[in-house]
Design an enzyme around this catalytic site. Structure first.
Site, short mmCIF file in Angstrom:
data_model
loop_
_atom_site.label_atom_id
_atom_site.label_comp_id
_atom_site.label_asym_id
_atom_site.label_seq_id
_atom_site.Cartn_x
_atom_site.Cartn_y
_atom_site.Cartn_z
N THR A 141 64.23 22.94 13.06
CA THR A 141 65.56 22.36 12.98
C THR A 141 66.28 22.26 14.33
OG1 THR A 141 66.26 24.58 12.31
CG2 THR A 141 66.02 22.93 10.58
N GLY A 142 65.60 22.62 15.41
CA GLY A 142 66.16 22.43 16.73
C GLY A 142 67.27 23.41 17.07
N SER A 143 68.16 22.99 17.96
CA SER A 143 69.23 23.86 18.44
C SER A 143 70.54 23.10 18.47
CB SER A 143 68.89 24.38 19.84
OG SER A 143 68.81 23.29 20.76
N VAL A 181 71.25 24.46 33.31
CA VAL A 181 70.52 23.20 33.48
C VAL A 181 71.41 22.01 33.15
CG1 VAL A 181 68.56 21.84 32.69
CG2 VAL A 181 68.30 24.30 33.04
N HIS A 442 49.32 13.86 55.18
CA HIS A 442 50.43 13.90 56.14
C HIS A 442 50.99 12.49 56.32
CE1 HIS A 442 52.86 15.02 59.61
NE2 HIS A 442 52.38 13.94 60.23
#
Length: 464
Positions: A141-143, A181, A442
């Site tokens: 059900t996620g957050s 974040v 490089h």
């Protein structure tokens, strides 16, 4: 009342839920996937994709505003807030459309729309008219965002990241509460698009960084990008005619007050399991009402129930949610034959500027004296200086006994790419010597990684 009997019921049609459904069906089980809200994953609708669209616009504005050091004059840069947000929403809807198309391609009888609640251990009520008897259940059900109590009563003046992507234009000012974040990414993007931004922290942390030297460097760098108050306490938030009045006490005891059009609550997210009726089952609940489960198999105690993705709070990242969904769906279909999930090397990236990347073990997780730190500063790193991206540093952690890479924290240019190289090296269990034997072109930013690896090798060779 309609009754459905199935082998596996999946609650949630996000990244983890979809992966669980497909894995269960691949094992030959019958399965239904239940969604109580809008179709479309968190990533596509309110997370990684729309935030990167906003960041891309911010990078374009920043590049135009900072062309002068290259000898290029672009005149006055104008940001059209309505056009910026129109593109964000248009492209967001396109990404969401792909997810919806995939869902609607599933057999109609396997898709249920409605809020799901446990009636008892093996029975779910979906909406008002459907009951599902399931031999096994996957919770995916996620957050949902956390809104601090101090922001209560602000009405539509307090927003979460979900709300930002519904804006039709850019606001004049935003206070961001939380330099994690979400706070770093959205706060910096809005500031670069001309919004007056202040970011307020609590304990002095910056994103997911734990290495003290990198945290100090990040405070300085981001303090130049927007008004940054990294350590203190939000004393009050009051609704006023033109927005929100904030009063904040710094760690040194001084206070500051200011008014903003909006406050963005970016103090984290927690598993969204509170309305599943888990109290109607014999499942034991832990912190935040999350079922107690085995992180290695995702099984809830000894029940034929599994919990995957953001809803378990382990690693709230899309690729981890997909892996966990597959493992949970497979275990649910094969129950009671339950297998451990095969984890990939930990990798987390913050799309700020400079970017942040964490690989493997974090600095604070490593036992003292068990490792050496290979260091590099990007201030004088060749390619970084050419691009005027010469900010930040990288720390590479190498085990003293095995000489293997065990972790890294990085704040700098191309962190998203170097992070992948380090994650692959960690998963392949490479030593610092094997990594130094790899080719480095490089001039590239990755030469900074070689500098850090050489520093680690020299420290391993030095007498203790």
């Amino acid at each position: 009342m309609r009754t459905i009997n199935t082998n596996v019921a999946i609650i949630g049609a996000g990244t983890a839920g979809l992966a669980a459904y497909r894995a269960a069906r691949a094992e030959g089980a019958t399965a239904v996937i239940i969604e109580g809200g809008q179709y479309g994953t968190t990533c596509a609708r309110v997370g990684c994709m729309p935030s990167k669209l906003l960041i891309a616009a911010a990078e374009a504005a920043h590049a135009a505003n900072h062309a002068a050091p290259f000898g290029i004059s672009v005149g006055s840069v104008q940001v059209d807030g309505e056009a910026v947000m129109a593109r964000v929403r248009r492209e967001r809807d396109r990404f969401v459309g792909f997810v919806i198309d995939g869902l609607e391609a599933l057999p109609p009888e396997d898709r249920l729309l409605g809020h799901a609640r446990f009636v008892d251990d093996g029975l779910l009520q979906v909406g008002d008219n459907t009951r599902v008897h399931a031999a096994s259940v996957v919770i995916a059900t996620g957050s949902k965002p956390i809104v601090p109590e101090v922001l209560n009563g602000l009405g539509d003046r307090v927003v979460v990241n979900d709300d930002v992507f519904e804006w039709t234009t850019l606001p004049r000012s935003v206070a961001v509460m939380g330099p994690g974040v979400i706070g770093l990414e959205l706060g910096q993007a809005l500031a670069r698009l001309g919004v007056r931004v202040s970011v307020y922290g609590g304990r002095g942390s910056i994103g997911p960084l734990t290495d003290p030297k990198l945290v100090d460097a990040a405070r300085t760098i981001f303090g130049e990008a927007f008004h940054f108050e990294p350590r203190g306490t939000m004393l009050s938030a009051t609704r006023v005619d033109d927005g929100v009045r904030l009063r904040y006490r710094r760690a040194d005891g001084t206070t500051t007050e200011d008014t903003y059009e909006y406050v963005l609550a970016a103090t984290g997210r927690h598993p969204d399991v509170g309305n599943l009726g888990l109290e109607n089952t014999t499942i034991e609940l832990g912190e935040h009402g999350v079922p107690r489960f085995d992180p290695h198999s995702l099984q809830v105690d000894r029940h034929p129930v599994f919990i995957a993705g953001d809803s378990n709070g382990i690693l709230p990242l899309l690729h981890e949610a997909a892996d966990e969904g597959r493992a949970a769906g497979r275990n649910a279909a094969q129950y009671p034959d339950v297998a451990k999930i095969e984890r990939r090397a930990p990798l987390a990236i913050v799309f700020s500027d400079p970017q942040i990347a964490l690989v493997g073990a974090r600095h604070r997780e490593l036992p003292a004296d068990s490792f050496v730190t290979g260091e590099v500063s990007f201030e004088d790193q060749g390619r970084s200086r050419v691009m005027l991206k010469n900010q930040g540093r990288a720390h590479i952690y190498v085990d003293r006994a095995t000489r293997r890479l065990v972790g890294a924290e990085m704040l700098g240019p191309s962190a998203e790419h170097i992070g992948h190289l380090l994650a692959w090296s960690l998963q392949m269990r490479l030593t610092v010597d094997a990594m130094l034997a790899m080719p480095f072109y490089h001039p590239v930013v990755e030469e900074g990684l070689r500098t850090a690896l050489r520093d680690a090798a020299a420290k391993l060779a030095a007498p203790r």
